[in-house]
Design a protein around this motif. Structure first.
Motif, PDB file in Angstrom:
ATOM      1  N   ASN A 126       0.800  -1.220   0.000  1.00 35.48           N
ATOM      2  CA  ASN A 126       0.000   0.000   0.000  1.00 35.48           C
ATOM      3  C   ASN A 126       0.836   1.276   0.000  1.00 35.48           C
ATOM      4  O   ASN A 126       0.314   2.361  -0.220  1.00 35.48           O
ATOM      5  N   GLY A 127       2.141   1.150   0.245  1.00 33.57           N
ATOM      6  CA  GLY A 127       3.009   2.322   0.213  1.00 33.57           C
ATOM      7  C   GLY A 127       3.582   2.583  -1.172  1.00 33.57           C
ATOM      8  O   GLY A 127       4.155   3.651  -1.437  1.00 33.57           O
ATOM      9  N   ILE A 128       3.458   1.623  -2.066  1.00 28.15           N
ATOM     10  CA  ILE A 128       3.998   1.772  -3.423  1.00 28.15           C
ATOM     11  C   ILE A 128       3.092   2.732  -4.200  1.00 28.15           C
ATOM     12  O   ILE A 128       1.869   2.563  -4.189  1.00 28.15           O
ATOM     13  N   PRO A 129       3.681   3.777  -4.846  1.00 26.91           N
ATOM     14  CA  PRO A 129       2.824   4.780  -5.511  1.00 26.91           C
ATOM     15  C   PRO A 129       1.782   4.171  -6.440  1.00 26.91           C
ATOM     16  O   PRO A 129       0.654   4.666  -6.519  1.00 26.91           O
ATOM     17  N   PHE A 130       2.119   3.078  -7.109  1.00 28.80           N
ATOM     18  CA  PHE A 130       1.181   2.430  -8.023  1.00 28.80           C
ATOM     19  C   PHE A 130      -0.116   2.064  -7.291  1.00 28.80           C
ATOM     20  O   PHE A 130      -1.210   2.190  -7.839  1.00 28.80           O
ATOM     21  N   TYR A 131       0.010   1.600  -6.045  1.00 29.56           N
ATOM     22  CA  TYR A 131      -1.172   1.174  -5.285  1.00 29.56           C
ATOM     23  C   TYR A 131      -1.771   2.304  -4.444  1.00 29.56           C
ATOM     24  O   TYR A 131      -2.977   2.384  -4.259  1.00 29.56           O
ATOM     25  N   LYS A 132      -0.851   3.164  -3.920  1.00 24.79           N
ATOM     26  CA  LYS A 132      -1.246   4.177  -2.942  1.00 24.79           C
ATOM     27  C   LYS A 132      -2.384   5.059  -3.450  1.00 24.79           C
ATOM     28  O   LYS A 132      -3.250   5.484  -2.704  1.00 24.79           O
ATOM     29  N   ASN A 133      -2.361   5.358  -4.751  1.00 22.03           N
ATOM     30  CA  ASN A 133      -3.333   6.304  -5.288  1.00 22.03           C
ATOM     31  C   ASN A 133      -4.565   5.635  -5.894  1.00 22.03           C
ATOM     32  O   ASN A 133      -5.318   6.269  -6.598  1.00 22.03           O
ATOM     33  N   GLN A 134      -4.746   4.344  -5.611  1.00 20.36           N
ATOM     34  CA  GLN A 134      -5.912   3.644  -6.140  1.00 20.36           C
ATOM     35  C   GLN A 134      -7.005   3.501  -5.073  1.00 20.36           C
ATOM     36  O   GLN A 134      -6.733   3.638  -3.886  1.00 20.36           O
ATOM     37  N   THR A 135      -8.226   3.220  -5.519  1.00 24.26           N
ATOM     38  CA  THR A 135      -9.327   2.876  -4.610  1.00 24.26           C
ATOM     39  C   THR A 135      -9.788   1.497  -5.043  1.00 24.26           C
ATOM     40  O   THR A 135     -10.513   1.361  -6.023  1.00 24.26           O
ATOM     41  N   ARG A 136      -9.332   0.468  -4.336  1.00 28.18           N
ATOM     42  CA  ARG A 136      -9.551  -0.895  -4.845  1.00 28.18           C
ATOM     43  C   ARG A 136     -10.732  -1.569  -4.139  1.00 28.18           C
ATOM     44  O   ARG A 136     -10.546  -2.413  -3.280  1.00 28.18           O
ATOM     45  N   ILE A 400      -0.112   7.234 -10.687  1.00 27.76           N
ATOM     46  CA  ILE A 400      -0.184   5.771 -10.593  1.00 27.76           C
ATOM     47  C   ILE A 400       0.732   5.127 -11.630  1.00 27.76           C
ATOM     48  O   ILE A 400       1.552   4.264 -11.313  1.00 27.76           O
ATOM     49  N   GLY A 401       0.616   5.594 -12.858  1.00 22.76           N
ATOM     50  CA  GLY A 401       1.432   5.019 -13.946  1.00 22.76           C
ATOM     51  C   GLY A 401       2.893   5.434 -13.880  1.00 22.76           C
ATOM     52  O   GLY A 401       3.730   4.869 -14.589  1.00 22.76           O
ATOM     53  N   GLY A 402       3.205   6.435 -13.050  1.00 18.16           N
ATOM     54  CA  GLY A 402       4.612   6.817 -12.865  1.00 18.16           C
ATOM     55  C   GLY A 402       5.189   7.633 -14.014  1.00 18.16           C
ATOM     56  O   GLY A 402       6.401   7.799 -14.125  1.00 18.16           O
ATOM     57  N   GLY A 403       4.341   8.149 -14.913  1.00 17.77           N
ATOM     58  CA  GLY A 403       4.828   9.015 -15.991  1.00 17.77           C
ATOM     59  C   GLY A 403       5.394   8.226 -17.162  1.00 17.77           C
ATOM     60  O   GLY A 403       5.362   6.995 -17.193  1.00 17.77           O
ATOM     61  N   ILE A 404       5.890   8.973 -18.120  1.00 18.95           N
ATOM     62  CA  ILE A 404       6.329   8.379 -19.382  1.00 18.95           C
ATOM     63  C   ILE A 404       7.739   7.806 -19.247  1.00 18.95           C
ATOM     64  O   ILE A 404       8.596   8.399 -18.601  1.00 18.95           O
ATOM     65  N   ARG A 405       7.926   6.663 -19.890  1.00 24.51           N
ATOM     66  CA  ARG A 405       9.222   5.971 -19.812  1.00 24.51           C
ATOM     67  C   ARG A 405      10.355   6.823 -20.363  1.00 24.51           C
ATOM     68  O   ARG A 405      10.161   7.568 -21.309  1.00 24.51           O
ATOM     69  N   GLN A 406      11.518   6.654 -19.809  1.00 26.16           N
ATOM     70  CA  GLN A 406      12.762   7.299 -20.242  1.00 26.16           C
ATOM     71  C   GLN A 406      12.628   8.814 -20.345  1.00 26.16           C
ATOM     72  O   GLN A 406      13.290   9.445 -21.176  1.00 26.16           O
ATOM     73  N   GLY A 407      11.764   9.379 -19.523  1.00 28.57           N
ATOM     74  CA  GLY A 407      11.607  10.835 -19.474  1.00 28.57           C
ATOM     75  C   GLY A 407      11.097  11.447 -20.774  1.00 28.57           C
ATOM     76  O   GLY A 407      11.244  12.652 -21.001  1.00 28.57           O
TER      77      GLY A 407
END
Ligand SMILES: Cc1cc2nc3c(=O)[nH]c(=O)nc-3n(C[C@H](O)[C@H](O)[C@H](O)COP(=O)(O)O)c2cc1C
Ligand code: FES
Length: 633
Positions: A126-136, A400-407
């Protein structure tokens, strides 16, 4: 315990299950969803079993195979309870260390934890940004439940909504509750579920059917598979509740042919339900009878459409029919048949348990509850995410998606699967719900999101989706069969550098005709990718047609590779690796690409050492001939 004859029996069973479980006991859960299985999670689970046995820990530590957690690209995922320590990308050879360090030693195996961009390690899922911002709400229990063990579902309150419905509510009250919740179908069109149920309930006839649509043909979408595989009872409980409300005694789960694990888990779940008296005659002693059969999919995208799916269940070709009379009134064998998507059914027990007002308090004015999306493409974190309706695209793709790959720079997101549309950067703050997406030329569809960066050619991607849909068109009606095909021919020409003035207008005209005149929603929505890409990226089409230039430098016919004589150090790397011998030169003589021979495979571009960067990829401009640069070709 055997057959349950009432809600009280269910309550007693739950108490018994919980009394046998110690919440403080160590438990290792290994994700056994299809995604993690592809990364050998079964071997990881087997290694845990062997290691625990070897160390005499089988009694002290429970080992449980669970459903998909959503973060499949970081699989296999292992969570150690009660502390909920989350290990990612775990391999069978890591297992002895996890057992000795974490289970026995109580310490973390640092190199298996999630590492944030700033280097900080995260211990809990639940601390991982991918999960933290979801409502599951719908998907959240997947990670706790062994999908092949009904007791895990009951321990978390499963089947209590069904017991409540059967003992306390009339069918009309159930329908009213679903209507008040404003649940809309998650399979594509977002039709109000309660109204559809009411239509089938009120339709004439004693025999009625209810169906789970698990055909899920959209490329890249797998939320229905993960729900069915990971928590089949949540879908089946919703189905039985719906059957009671509608007055149906026979249900079907229509599962895509390519989903063997989902089929297996549903089949096991149905057998367990029968053992507990949650199916067949006199369910929970209520007098209500209902049974479910599994139907394997007909293997075509169009068979997910309601009338096509019902034809397939009847054993006919899975093709759509004109729907002058809706399937809710005349479906399987001409009888009233209610079809809902997997995720729609899974929302029903939550609405009954927590109330329509609770559900309606989540989401936007017109779209209530949450939605599961499958995010794929050029984002850092791909996977399944569940968020409240109304979350913006930016929040979904960046937080959640962490932005675009390789900047790289975001270019567009395609929502709604192959027949959805492109949403450009200017609309990143769009609140995602059924109505907003449709208003902007796309759609929610079943929840696919394909993210594209600056290196993507929009015309090429639109062509890819249209190619898929042209292939999947059943061919029954002309606007779809011929219209999509003609549009595809034009797109092929444009990408080949043979586009001409008027092509864009012709695409628009053909697209609008297919939208207006096609028999089913496949043809009616197929032009979406092309029309939305013209709407937001018209200049890219114009560049292909007028300047013979592919701005993203993707369309092979419009690009050329060349070597900058000022930068070339004549190192021979490209020359040696060119598979067709198109590069001439010698040691100490700058290299030149013979454009006639070049197949544009890009090997020279990839292989030129970064310290030289002598090979360039260009589009829309003349490439100098070997003679002009003084080469040897
Ligand atoms: C070509 C085509 C394919 C479809 N495939 C699916 C599918 O795989 N799963 C699904 O739930 N709905 C699919 N649909 C939508 C169904 O026709 C139907 O609207 C939906 O299953 C109704 O359920 P809902 O009201 O819960 O959304 C498809 C529609 C079309 C036109
Ligand atoms: S299958 Fe394991 S996280 Fe999806």
């Amino acid at each position: 315990m055997g057959r349950l004859n009432s809600g009280a029996d269910l309550e007693n069973l739950r108490k018994e299950i919980l009394s046998r479980r110690d919440p403080n006991k160590l438990c290792v859960t290994v994700c056994s969803g299809t995604g993690c299985q592809a990364y050998a999670s079964e071997k990881v689970a087997d290694s845990f079993a062997t290691e625990l046995e070897k160390r005499g820990l089988r009694e002290q530590v429970e080992l449980r195979r669970t459903g998909c957690h959503g973060f499949c690209e970081r699989g296999p995922i292992v969570v150690v309870f009660p502390e909920e320590i989350c290990y990612l990308r775990i391999k069978p050879e890591d297992v002895p260390e996890v057992v000795s360090t974490t289970l026995v030693g109580g310490k973390l195996v640092e190199n298996l934890l999630y590492v944030q961009e700033d280097g900080q390690k995260i211990t809990h899922e639940n601390g991982i940004p991918f999960y933290k911002n979801q409502t599951r709400m719908v998907f959240g229990n997947n990670r706790f439940i062994d999908p092949q063990n009904i007791n895990d579902y009951i321990a978390l309150g499963g089947y209590f909504a069904l017991a409540k419905v059967l003992s306390e509510m009339s069918p009309t009250q159930v329908i009213e509750t679903v209507k008040t919740a404003h649940l809309r179908g998650r399979g594509g069109a977002g039709f109000p579920t309660g109204i559809k149920w009411e239509t089938t309930r009120n339709a004439r006839g004693d025999v009625k059917y209810v169906i789970v649509n698990a055909d899920e043909g959209d490329p890249g979408a797998y939320m229905d598979r993960s729900l069915l595989e990971g928590n089949p009872h949540s879908v089946l409980e919703g189905l039985v509740i719906g059957a009671y409300a509608i007055g149906s005694h026979q249900g079907y789960v229509y599962v895509r042919q390519e989903y063997p694990l989902a089929t297996e888990n549903v089949s096991i779940a149905l057998n367990q339900m029968r053992e507990y008296g949650l199916l067949e005659e006199n369910i929970l002693g209520s007098g209500f009878d209902f049974d479910v059969a599994i139907q394997r999919g007909a293997g075509a995208f169009v068979s997910g459409e309601s009338s096509a799916l019902m034809n397939a269940i009847e054993g006919k070709v899975g093709e759509p029919r004109p729907k002058y009379v809706r399937t809710a009134i005349s479906g399987i064998k001409g009888r009233p048949s209610n079809l809902n998507n997997v995720e729609t059914w899974a929302n029903v027990p939550l609405i009954i348990s927590k109330g329509a007002d609770w559900f309606a308090s989540i989401g936007t004015e017109g779209s209530k509850g949450t939605k599961i999306f499958s995010i794929v493409g050029k984002v850092n974190n791909t996977g399944l995410v569940e968020v409240p309706m109304g979350m913006t695209l930016r929040e979904i793709l960046y937080n959640i998606g962490g932005g675009i790959r390789q900047g790289k720079k975001f270019k567009a997101v395609q929502t709604g699967g192959p027949s959805g549309g492109f949403i450009p950067e200017t609309l990143l703050d769009l609140a995602v719900d059924f109505d907003e997406l449709t208003a902007h030329g796309s759609m929610m569809g079943s929840g696919g999101m394909i993210v594209m960066d600056e290196d993507t050619c929009i015309v090429d991607v639109a062509k890819y989706f249209l190619d898929f849909l042209a292939d999947e068109s059943c061919g029954k009606c002309i606007p779809c069969r011929e219209g999509i095909w003609q549009m595809l021919k034009i797109l092929n020409r444009i990408c080949q550098g043979e586009g001409s003035e008027g092509d864009i207008e012709l695409l628009e005209e053909l697209g609008e005709t297919a939208q207006d005149c096609s028999l089913c929603a496949l043809g009616q929505t197929a032009p979406n990718p092309v029309l939305s890409s013209i709407k937001y990226f018209r200049s890219e089409y114009e560049a292909h047609i007028r300047e013979k230039c592919c701005p993203a430098r993707v369309c092979k016919a419009l690009i050329a590779y060349s070597i900058d004589p000022e930068k070339c150090e004549a190192c021979m790397s490209c020359l040696k690796n060119c598979p067709v011998g198109a590069i001439k030169g010698r040691k100490d003589v700058v290299h030149v690409i013979d454009q006639e021979k070049c197949t544009k495979c890009g090997v020279c571009f990839e292989i030129c050492p970064p310290r030289f960067r002598a090979v360039t990829k260009s589009s829309g401009r003349e490439v100098p001939s070997p003679a002009e640069v003084g080469g040897q070709a």
